[in-house]
Design a protein around this motif. Structure first.
Motif, PDB file in Angstrom:
ATOM      1  N   VAL A 181       9.419  25.867  13.037  1.00 25.34           N
ATOM      2  CA  VAL A 181      10.538  25.289  13.928  1.00 25.34           C
ATOM      3  C   VAL A 181      10.912  26.822  14.534  1.00 25.34           C
ATOM      4  O   VAL A 181      11.289  27.647  13.752  1.00 25.34           O
ATOM      5  N   LYS A 182      10.843  26.940  16.034  1.00 31.47           N
ATOM      6  CA  LYS A 182      11.096  28.296  16.438  1.00 31.47           C
ATOM      7  C   LYS A 182      12.649  28.248  16.676  1.00 31.47           C
ATOM      8  O   LYS A 182      13.379  27.369  16.879  1.00 31.47           O
ATOM      9  N   ASP A 183      13.130  29.806  16.589  1.00 27.58           N
ATOM     10  CA  ASP A 183      14.371  29.719  16.896  1.00 27.58           C
ATOM     11  C   ASP A 183      15.025  29.410  18.392  1.00 27.58           C
ATOM     12  O   ASP A 183      15.968  28.769  18.548  1.00 27.58           O
ATOM     13  N   ALA A 184      13.973  29.513  19.297  1.00 30.75           N
ATOM     14  CA  ALA A 184      14.339  29.009  20.586  1.00 30.75           C
ATOM     15  C   ALA A 184      14.594  27.591  20.533  1.00 30.75           C
ATOM     16  O   ALA A 184      15.458  27.008  21.446  1.00 30.75           O
ATOM     17  N   GLU A 185      13.706  26.793  19.958  1.00 20.87           N
ATOM     18  CA  GLU A 185      13.768  25.496  19.839  1.00 20.87           C
ATOM     19  C   GLU A 185      15.225  24.796  19.265  1.00 20.87           C
ATOM     20  O   GLU A 185      15.842  23.909  19.809  1.00 20.87           O
ATOM     21  N   VAL A 186      15.442  25.407  18.272  1.00 21.83           N
ATOM     22  CA  VAL A 186      16.581  25.326  17.629  1.00 21.83           C
ATOM     23  C   VAL A 186      17.903  25.549  18.577  1.00 21.83           C
ATOM     24  O   VAL A 186      18.878  24.720  18.587  1.00 21.83           O
ATOM     25  N   ALA A 187      18.203  26.675  19.271  1.00 15.73           N
ATOM     26  CA  ALA A 187      19.061  27.060  20.169  1.00 15.73           C
ATOM     27  C   ALA A 187      18.878  25.943  21.380  1.00 15.73           C
ATOM     28  O   ALA A 187      20.101  25.561  21.688  1.00 15.73           O
ATOM     29  N   MET A 188      17.981  25.398  21.596  1.00 18.63           N
ATOM     30  CA  MET A 188      17.808  24.494  23.022  1.00 18.63           C
ATOM     31  C   MET A 188      18.597  23.119  22.313  1.00 18.63           C
ATOM     32  O   MET A 188      19.256  22.380  23.133  1.00 18.63           O
ATOM     33  N   ALA A 189      18.059  22.861  21.170  1.00 17.43           N
ATOM     34  CA  ALA A 189      18.708  21.390  20.500  1.00 17.43           C
ATOM     35  C   ALA A 189      20.212  21.451  20.488  1.00 17.43           C
ATOM     36  O   ALA A 189      20.955  20.523  20.852  1.00 17.43           O
ATOM     37  N   ASN A 190      20.716  22.669  20.052  1.00 14.58           N
ATOM     38  CA  ASN A 190      22.034  23.135  19.803  1.00 14.58           C
ATOM     39  C   ASN A 190      22.706  22.914  21.220  1.00 14.58           C
ATOM     40  O   ASN A 190      23.641  22.207  21.308  1.00 14.58           O
ATOM     41  N   MET A 191      21.892  23.528  22.191  1.00 17.36           N
ATOM     42  CA  MET A 191      22.762  23.470  23.473  1.00 17.36           C
ATOM     43  C   MET A 191      22.737  21.900  23.936  1.00 17.36           C
ATOM     44  O   MET A 191      23.804  21.491  24.773  1.00 17.36           O
ATOM     45  N   LEU A 192      21.713  21.030  23.715  1.00 15.90           N
ATOM     46  CA  LEU A 192      21.768  19.785  24.341  1.00 15.90           C
ATOM     47  C   LEU A 192      23.035  18.847  23.482  1.00 15.90           C
ATOM     48  O   LEU A 192      23.720  18.079  24.244  1.00 15.90           O
TER      49      LEU A 192
END
Length: 298
Positions: A181-192
């Motif tokens: 899992v990439k940090d960018a994907e985690v950040a996008m999930a948190n934003m959602l």
């Protein structure tokens, strides 16, 4: 609402007499299985899987099926020996933090209403639960079986929620391999999550399926698409059928005895009179012959 149980909540030396009410009701849409041709309800028979014969209700027993498929028959005497209780006590075992109980354990919800004599201790228990942010773990006997439950406060009312036993909660038998899992994907999930964040308001959600079914049924009724079956009407059709059957039985019995029935009495009145006249004439001729014979003999 109608109380389904009466008893008392006991903790320490305090006893709170209460009434129990079911807190939920199902509004799920239910359908009946019917014959598509005429709308008649489908009936099911109790058929034995071994001999194929229909089994009377009185001959049905309780059976416990083992893991290897064998069936153990339990009699009424066997069931009477099982542990049961009729206690009217909701016994508080301990007070635990609310976040320690997994909601998956909750099963059925009930409202607790205090009797007049228990209003004050009820209010004290309610306030204590709120101030401590805890739930009361209790044992209670419902339907002659002891179960574990919790007491918690909902809108100034103490709610009793029965719980499933720990071994009734199934464990998932699968694992999830998500890979890297990439940090960018985690950040996008948190934003959602933040975008859709809000407070829960149950009134925002509606059972659109039930409403759609009701609208569909209403449209069919207005369009005349209704099957008029004996079970779906309040007419006295069954009584009329019964009277007709009894009338036919009476007429059949009269016919068997050679008597005139109600249906034939009017039309056959004249022929019946002719038969009666014929019988009388024959009787007179017989009597005349007997008189003549006596005269000759003398």
């Amino acid at each position: 609402m109608r109380a389904i149980w009466k008893g008392a909540v006991s903790f320490g030396l305090v006893s709170v007499p209460v009434k129990l009410y079911s807190a939920t009701e199902s509004h799920d849409v239910s359908f009946r299985q019917v014959h598509a041709k005429d709308g008649g309800r489908i009936k099911y028979q109790r058929i034995c899987s071994i001999d194929g014969e229909e089994v009377a209700y009185a001959d049905i027993a309780k059976g416990y099926e083992t893991e290897d498929g064998e069936m153990v028959i339990l009699t009424d005497d066997d069931m009477a020996e099982l542990p049961s209780t009729s206690s009217r006590e909701i016994a508080v075992e301990k007070f635990v933090p609310s976040d320690q109980i997994d909601p998956m354990l909750f099963e059925k919800s009930y409202y607790l209403e205090p009797e007049k004599t228990g209003a004050k201790p009820y209010a004290l228990l309610r306030q204590a639960l709120l101030d401590a942010d805890r739930m009361a773990v209790v044992t209670v006997a419902l339907r002659q079986r002891t179960t574990v439950a919790v007491l918690r406060v909902r809108e100034d009312v103490i709610v009793l929620q029965t719980m499933m036993w720990p071994d009734e909660i199934r464990q998932p038998d699968f694992s999830i391999d998500i890979g890297e899992v990439k940090d960018a994907e985690v950040a996008m999930a948190n934003m959602l999550v933040e975008t859709l964040a809000g407070d829960f308001d149950p009134s925002e959600f509606e059972d659109d399926y039930a409403e759609a079914v009701e609208s569909l049924v209403k449209a069919k009724i207005e369009g005349g698409e209704v099957k008029k079956t004996p079970t779906s009407t309040k007419s006295s059709g069954e009584v009329v059928d019964l009277l007709a059957a009894l009338q036919r039985s009476v007429e059949a019995a009269k016919t068997a005895r050679g008597e005139a029935t109600d249906e034939t009495s009017d039309d056959d009145s004249k022929p019946a009179a002719k038969k009666s006249t014929t019988k009388k004439t024959a009787a007179k001729k017989t009597a005349a012959k007997k008189t003549a014979a006596k005269k000759k003999a003398s």
